[in-house]
Design an enzyme around this catalytic site. Structure first.
Site, PDB file in Angstrom:
ATOM      1  N   THR A 145      -2.016   1.440  -4.333  1.00 57.72           N
ATOM      2  CA  THR A 145      -1.292   2.588  -3.769  1.00 57.72           C
ATOM      3  C   THR A 145      -0.948   2.380  -2.295  1.00 57.72           C
ATOM      4  O   THR A 145      -1.847   2.094  -1.491  1.00 57.72           O
ATOM      5  CB  THR A 145      -2.169   3.848  -3.910  1.00 57.72           C
ATOM      6  OG1 THR A 145      -2.547   3.983  -5.269  1.00 57.72           O
ATOM      7  CG2 THR A 145      -1.426   5.092  -3.452  1.00 57.72           C
ATOM      8  N   GLU A 146       0.324   2.524  -1.966  1.00 60.32           N
ATOM      9  CA  GLU A 146       0.798   2.442  -0.579  1.00 60.32           C
ATOM     10  C   GLU A 146       0.387   1.135   0.097  1.00 60.32           C
ATOM     11  O   GLU A 146       0.187   1.082   1.310  1.00 60.32           O
ATOM     12  CB  GLU A 146       0.283   3.637   0.249  1.00 60.32           C
ATOM     13  CG  GLU A 146       0.505   4.999  -0.411  1.00 60.32           C
ATOM     14  CD  GLU A 146       1.965   5.423  -0.394  1.00 60.32           C
ATOM     15  OE1 GLU A 146       2.738   4.872   0.411  1.00 60.32           O
ATOM     16  OE2 GLU A 146       2.348   6.288  -1.200  1.00 60.32           O
ATOM     17  N   LEU A 147       0.265   0.087  -0.701  1.00 52.62           N
ATOM     18  CA  LEU A 147      -0.147  -1.244  -0.217  1.00 52.62           C
ATOM     19  C   LEU A 147      -1.502  -1.230   0.496  1.00 52.62           C
ATOM     20  O   LEU A 147      -1.764  -2.072   1.347  1.00 52.62           O
ATOM     21  CB  LEU A 147       0.923  -1.864   0.693  1.00 52.62           C
ATOM     22  CG  LEU A 147       2.267  -2.206   0.036  1.00 52.62           C
ATOM     23  CD1 LEU A 147       3.127  -2.994   1.020  1.00 52.62           C
ATOM     24  CD2 LEU A 147       2.086  -3.022  -1.241  1.00 52.62           C
TER      25      LEU A 147
END
Lengths: 399, 445
Positions: A145-147
């Site tokens: 998630t979200e890097l």
């Protein structure tokens, strides 16, 4: 050779209704079906459908030399089915060309990695099954998630058979002198790491239509010339990876069609492929294309691709965010013990990171971005509705 | 007898106890045959001629402008809220307790206008005091200025025996009406600036309060606690002050039976979230009670200038999903939240009266109230604790959570007690004050 790795994030959360204390125990719906449907249909019309159509044409035109990668969350897939089935079909058509890689992630686009390893692994497996089921695709590359990334994540992902590569942000404070243009290894050399080249990725995602930006307007020729320059320092024949990661909604939603973003994309692959030493690749190609000893790199602290800080502060900074997420993950165990699948699904829908993003109260430049994406008037409102939803969840547990 | 009454709140225009008190009082006064022309801070220039008990709910209105009046009369409204919109009544008046927060464009009052008709030196000084302090940039002060100017037309046009003004916002209007009509003025103290501010507060408001009380023929205080306050802080002649405690008459359509939201015990704070009401003490109690009884739920119902601070603090104390905020509630929602609650707390720092606990008790909810309140003077079946004594609040709440039978017994006795505190009795006292004031006035003129 410099390989452009184009990866697009496709995600839609289940937004909560303005859920009040007096809604608790009334059987009133928790999620805003009307709003969620509206957003999905709007984004499908402005972004997903036209961009998918364009990409399909480009893939056919360039006969496999143009490659793209998607990460599509479970909540997005579910909402395609509910509100825009033709969008799901158009993604399937793209995957069927064989020139698309799909990434693995958490089904619910959650922050489970930070709070509950078992739940994290559950959601990753759910997502892999979903990709198999919807697209017949077996995921080999992972992006959280979200890097969000840190060393511990690579250990967890390594436990899941099949994942060989991980994507994250090219955070300067970690990379320091290292170039984000090469494939690296995680801290114990078990898995590949690719880093987002945020300067160029953000030129498209954030600055493309910004008239105050000195480089405005961004033409394909200019952009490709910048890419070309990146190859000048490489004189040992090592393969490079230019990782352009961005939200898919950049096309037509964050950057409206009137900005010329679609024209840019239409001409971009052709302009790249004029050059013999430039091309496109999938993240999963990192293993084969790394014709050098990959350096290992350690991330003791978590990073992400969000805001100027590129840390967790977009979701986990203020007390509201911490109280909300800690309460959620305390409930998870009890929900699982109860064994009610509906209740578990609701809890997981509440684990989507967007809920915590809406509670972000950093009131400067990044605050604006948060506000743009939030369906609520203020972080406080977002928090109140969320906490009420968790109160309802707990009452359902006791029922 | 006909009264010209000025008030800032009246249902549906209501933000707190003032509106509730005026409603109950006016209804009971009408029942005694007293006629009332009511003036509210409406957008349109109207007054409400109330003659019948039923008028308190229908609010018959008369526009001062004959043209507008005829439009109003010929127009058909789909429902009452459409009618209220036309008159310009907001269901949610901005709270008048946040003076410092509201800043708008400045319009100052013309002093010459106010002073043109004054006679005696004493009067002149009071006018000075009032007008000098009715100057400010705040939205609210401007509204009071407008309201006061409008009162002039009402005072000249209408026919009445007495003037009755509630709280400082309408004192300038009451003073002006008395001046123009030479009719006696009664001012009613529901709260002083000292109560609202939980400290010294805004000096301009003190001055206006003082001018109003001094100029009035009679001052009604809602409790002994308040009477004490206006004697010691405003030096008002004790002979002028009467005490009439507020009351509570439950609406006929009220549904009192329990309807739980939560399985665990529910502790309720219901009121404006301002320093005066002690919401921070409520949060302290919650934190400590939850350590012993994690299944309890604390509901903070209402809004106010401390909402955000309290919200952030509740999160920083990690009270999980056990401390909840409702935001603003309408009457129906207030009923729902009362039906779902087990223990009501009023930890006010300074509460002139406090009707809300009477309402809670009418729903059979065991109540704990601050000793620094007027309501503590009239009820027996509630726990009374100094607002600052958090240890004792916590001990009491824990005890009530642990002893459900005792809690229920207290609740029922409280309910019985409150049912006897009716507005009829209070209205009768007010009627006597009207009569004696009028008699004095006639004797002196």
């Amino acid at each position: 050779m410099l390989n452009i790795v184009f990866y697009f994030q496709v995600h839609q959360p289940y937004r909560l209704r303005h859920y009040n204390v007096l809604d608790i125990g009334q059987g009133s719906p928790m999620f805003d079906d009307k709003l969620n449907g509206e957003v999905m249909r709007k984004v499908a019309e402005k972004c997903y459908l036209p961009t998918n159509k364009l990409l399909l044409e480009l893939i056919k035109e360039h006969e496999g030399r143009f490659k793209i990668t998607f990460s599509i969350t479970g909540t997005a897939i579910e909402q395609f089915k509910l509100y825009s089935p033709e969008t799901l079909d158009s993604f399937k058509a793209l995957v069927d060309t064989g020139h698309v890689e799909l990434l693995g992630e958490t089904y619910y686009h959650s922050l489970a990695f930070l709070y509950d390893s078992n739940e994290f692994l559950d959601q990753v497996m759910m997502h892999r099954d979903l990709m198999q089921q919807e697209f017949g695709y077996f995921t080999e590359t992972f992006r959280n998630t979200e890097l969000i990334y840190q060393d511990r994540l690579s250990d967890l992902v390594f436990e899941i058979p099949g994942f060989k590569t991980l994507l994250t942000e090219g955070v300067d404070r970690v990379l320091q002198w290292r170039s984000p243009l090469y494939a690296y290894k995680n801290y114990n050399k078990r898995i590949n790491l690719l880093f987002k080249y945020y300067q160029l990725a953000d030129d498209i995602a954030f600055r493309f239509s910004n008239r105050d930006w000195p480089e405005f307007p961004l033409t394909v020729e200019k952009f490709v010339s910048w890419i070309d320059k990146l190859t000048l320092n490489e004189n040992k024949g090592r393969n490079q990876f230019l990782n352009l990661f961005m939200d898919y909604e950049t096309f037509g939603e964050h950057q409206w069609a009137s900005t010329g973003i679609f024209d840019f994309m239409r001409h971009f692959p052709g302009e790249v492929l004029k050059n013999q030493h430039l091309g496109f690749a999938f993240p999963k190609d990192a293993t084969d294309l790394s014709n050098y000893q990959q350096e290992s790199i350690s991330f003791p602290e978590p990073v992400s691709w969000a805001d100027e800080e590129r840390d967790l502060s977009a979701w986990l900074e203020n007390d509201m965010q911490h109280n909300a997420i800690e309460t959620l993950y305390e409930l998870f165990e009890r929900v699982k013990a109860k064994g009610d699948p509906e209740l578990l699904k609701t809890t997981r829908m509440l684990s989507t990171s967007d809920h915590f993003y809406y509670m972000c109260a950093k009131y400067f430049q990044d605050g604006d971005v948060h506000k743009y994406f939030s369906p609520y008037d203020s972080p406080d409102q977002a928090y109140i509705y969320y906490i009420n939803a968790l109160a309802e969840l707990e009452e359902r547990l006791l029922r | 007898m006909k009264i010209l009454m000025f008030t800032w709140e009246f249902p549906p225009l209501i933000s707190g106890g003032l509106g509730m008190a005026c409603y109950g009082m006016v209804k009971a006064l009408l029942n005694l045959g007293i006629k009332i022309d009511l003036v509210l801070p409406t957008r349109e220039e109207v007054y409400f001629p109330l003659r019948d008990v039923a008028d308190v709910d229908t609010l018959p209105a008369v526009f001062l402008d004959p043209k507008k009046q005829s439009t109003f009369e010929t127009r058909t409204f789909l429902n009452s809220s459409e009618r209220m919109d036309f008159i310009g009544i907001n269901e949610r008046p901005e709270s008048y307790f946040q003076l410092a927060e509201i800043r708008r464009y400045a319009v100052s009052l013309k002093k010459e206008y106010w002073l043109s008709e004054t006679v005696s030196i004493e009067e002149h000084d009071l006018w000075q005091q009032m007008t000098k302090n009715l100057i400010g940039e705040e939205d609210l002060i401007r509204k009071v200025q407008e309201y006061t100017l409008r009162a002039e037309r009402m005072a000249r046009m209408l026919d009445y025996d007495m003037i009755h003004a509630h709280d400082w916002l309408t004192y300038p209007a009451g003073m002006l009406a008395r001046k123009l009509s030479s009719k006696p003025l009664v001012v009613h103290i529901h709260a002083t600036e000292f109560d609202r501010a939980g400290g010294p507060g805004d000096e301009r408001i003190h001055k206006i309060e003082h001018a109003g009380m001094t100029y009035a023929d009679k001052v009604i205080a809602v409790s002994q606690y308040t009477a004490q306050m206006i004697m010691s802080r405003y030096r008002i002649d004790t002979g002028k002050i009467s005490i009439v405690h507020n009351a509570f008459t439950i609406p006929e359509d009220a549904v009192l039976s329990k309807e739980r939201i939560f399985k665990g015990p529910v502790i309720l704070f219901l009121g404006r979230i301002t320093l005066q009401k002690g919401p921070d003490y409520f949060l302290d109690m919650a934190q400590r009670v939850l350590q012993t009884h994690p299944d309890a739920r604390f509901i903070m119902a209402g809004t106010g200038d401390m909402s955000r601070k309290l919200l952030r603090r509740s999160a920083s104390l990690r009270l999980k999903n056990r401390f909840l905020f409702t935001g603003f509630l309408n009457r129906k929602q207030v009923e729902s939240v009362l039906r779902a609650s087990d223990i009501y707390v009023l930890p006010s720092v300074s509460e002139p009266f406090g009707i809300s606990p009477l309402e809670a008790m009418a729903y059979g909810i065991t109540s704990i109230i601050s000793k620094q309140s007027g309501v503590a003077e009239v009820i027996k079946h509630a726990f009374k604790i100094d607002f600052w004594d958090v240890d004792l609040w916590v001990e009491t709440i824990n005890h009530l959570i642990e002893h459900q039978d005792y809690r229920a017994k207290m609740g029922i006795e409280g309910m019985r007690e409150v049912n006897k505190i009716q507005w009829d009795e209070a209205a009768e006292k007010i009627r006597q004050i009207y009569t004696s004031t009028l008699a004095d006035y006639i004797r002196n003129h």
